[in-house]
Design an enzyme around this catalytic site. Structure first.
Site, PDB file in Angstrom:
ATOM      1  N   GLY A   1       0.759  -1.219  -0.080  1.00 54.99           N
ATOM      2  CA  GLY A   1       0.039   0.088   0.123  1.00 54.99           C
ATOM      3  C   GLY A   1       0.820   1.215   0.045  1.00 54.99           C
ATOM      4  O   GLY A   1       2.029   1.052  -0.001  1.00 54.99           O
TER       5      GLY A   1
ATOM      6  N   GLU B   1      -2.285  -3.316  -6.475  1.00 52.80           N
ATOM      7  CA  GLU B   1      -3.247  -2.297  -6.857  1.00 52.80           C
ATOM      8  C   GLU B   1      -2.374  -1.127  -7.546  1.00 52.80           C
ATOM      9  O   GLU B   1      -2.651  -0.644  -8.590  1.00 52.80           O
ATOM     10  CB  GLU B   1      -4.050  -1.882  -5.664  1.00 52.80           C
ATOM     11  CG  GLU B   1      -4.947  -0.769  -6.005  1.00 52.80           C
ATOM     12  CD  GLU B   1      -5.613  -0.421  -4.780  1.00 52.80           C
ATOM     13  OE1 GLU B   1      -6.438  -1.149  -4.308  1.00 52.80           O
ATOM     14  OE2 GLU B   1      -5.504   0.913  -4.045  1.00 52.80           O
TER      15      GLU B   1
ATOM     16  N   GLY C   1      -8.508  -0.751  -2.438  1.00 51.40           N
ATOM     17  CA  GLY C   1      -8.528  -1.952  -2.711  1.00 51.40           C
ATOM     18  C   GLY C   1      -8.098  -2.801  -1.255  1.00 51.40           C
ATOM     19  O   GLY C   1      -7.657  -4.171  -1.493  1.00 51.40           O
TER      20      GLY C   1
END
Length: 446
Positions: free
Chosen positions: A220, A245, A343
């Site tokens: 992330g 993502e 996500g």
């Protein structure tokens, strides 16, 4: 086939292009680094003659020209799929709103929306010899935007990297209505934060020791995931893969350190798959024309079936705070929207389903308020209005600088005990007292 004649026929100025927009329209601004520049400035010039323009987009990297006026909210409304700091300020001004979503579903939203986009306009890389405009590091949901919009205007930027992949990463000139050649601004950047703190390093160490050779990574955004990336780059790990993502600078460092080759991936072998990328120029240069990278729609990268198909999947994400039941808030401070669901839940679910996979939610044990107060990120119950990004049933590993715990299969009192064990020592007695009031603390384990 030579597409130069068609290109010339569709080429107009930005001022001419935005004339197709009328009051009441839904206008799509694309996504992140693809947000229009020249077209945005041209639309801002029409502010006085337009009302009720509803815009869609996300992760703004600078304030759009249309919102520079104090009365912008009387003419334009921003509907964000994911928040940046700029969008938080627009929310405070009353001219922006967050659209809650599970990011993997975003392409489908476009097909199902009752209010289709009247106009979509966004930045792209220059047309290639086959007539395609590449979306740059923004495949995400852009094909769905294009397939459901009544008018498509592309703004060509020579600085936009061409991001390869194989599907839904560009649009053909035959599908484009108008072409604008912008001023070729530098692609918007997002840094990974400052130097890692001692807390970042402690948390990263606890996570990195859980990563096996051949693992597939998702990181992330934020200081801690970036610190994990730096530590991986300096480690002895090998044969790592990437399926994420958001592509961030940390992946470039890991790849250049020779740790990534994707050879152990069950799908997309030897390729680093991602839905969008946002970082520094170093990263954009690495993404450009790189056949090792796979730019794909978010409905593929974030689908738990794709994630779970990859063995030893390691998902690493941040949290704002969490409660003793194991509920994770990663997007708001009470009712104040900070970012978005993104996500995170997709990867929490997919990583747990992966053979050997693990998802880690990491955070510092405490934070300081603006007035200097130190508060615990682990709280008895989430503050009123706080958003549950990951439900308690789905939380896997939680990590602070004081340790890591696996919440799967634990009953309420075991969860409380585990989470309090990694809370800051100064807050543990207070948390125990609150846990007793909540009837999730056993007399025997004080």
């Amino acid at each position: 086939m030579d597409y130069s004649k068609e290109y010339t026929q569709k080429l107009v100025t930005a001022d001419e292009a935005v004339k197709v927009i009328k009051s009441g329209d839904w206008v799509d601004y694309g996504w992140c680094t693809g947000t229009p520049d020249a077209l945005d400035k041209a639309l801002a010039k029409r502010t006085d003659e337009l009302k009720d323009i509803k815009l869609r987009g996300g992760i703004l990297l600078k304030v759009p020209a249309i919102f520079e006026r104090e009365d912008a909210g009387e003419h334009f409304t921003w509907n964000s799929w994911h928040m940046s700091g700029i969008e938080r300020k627009l929310i405070a001004k009353g001219c922006a709103f967050y659209a809650p979503l599970r990011y993997s579903e975003l392409p489908r939203y476009y097909y199902d929306l009752a209010d289709k986009d009247d106009v979509a306009m966004f930045q792209v890389a220059p047309m290639d010899k086959h007539g395609y405009f590449n979306f740059g590091p923004n495949a995400s949901h852009m094909m769905a935007v294009c397939e459901t919009s009544k008018k498509i205007i592309v703004e060509v930027n020579e600085n936009m990297p061409r991001c390869l992949g194989g599907f839904e990463n560009g649009i053909h000139i035959s599908k484009v209505d108008l072409i604008v050649e912008g001023e070729n601004p530098a692609i918007g950047e997002m840094g990974g934060g400052g130097a890692p703190t001692d807390v970042d390093t402690a948390v990263a160490k606890l996570i990195v020791e859980e990563i096996p050779n051949g693992a597939c990574l998702q990181l992330g955004i934020g200081g801690m995931p970036n610190t994990v990336g730096s530590m991986i780059a300096d480690s002895d790990l090998k044969d790592l893969g990437v399926h994420t993502e958001m592509y961030v600078d940390a992946f470039v460092d890991i790849a250049k350190a020779g740790k990534i080759n994707g050879s152990k991936k069950n799908i997309d072998r030897f390729r680093q798959a991602y839905a969008f990328g946002c970082g520094t120029k170093k990263m954009y240069d690495y993404l450009d024309e790189n056949p090792e990278l796979l730019s794909a729609p978010v409905s593929y990268t974030n689908d738990i079936r794709s994630i779970s198909a990859l063995d030893n999947f390691i998902s690493i994400n941040n949290a704002v705070d969490l409660d003793l039941f194991g509920q994770i808030n990663a997007e708001s401070a009470g009712i104040k929207q900070i970012s978005g669901a993104g996500g995170q839940l997709d990867f929490v679910l997919g990583a747990y389903l992966s053979n050997g996979g693990k998802s880690f939610i990491c955070c510092s044990s405490t934070f300081k308020t603006k007035d200097g107060q130190v508060k615990s990120r682990i709280v008895p119950t989430l503050n009123p209005g706080s958003i549950v990004t990951d439900t308690r049933a789905n939380t896997h590993y939680v990590v602070t600088e004081y340790g890591k715990v696996n919440l799967k299969g634990l009953s309420a009192w075991q969860r409380a005990e585990a989470l309090i064990s990694i809370a800051h020592p100064d807050f543990r007695d207070e948390l125990i007292a609150e846990a007793e009031k909540l009837k999730i603390w056993r007399r025997s384990n004080k």
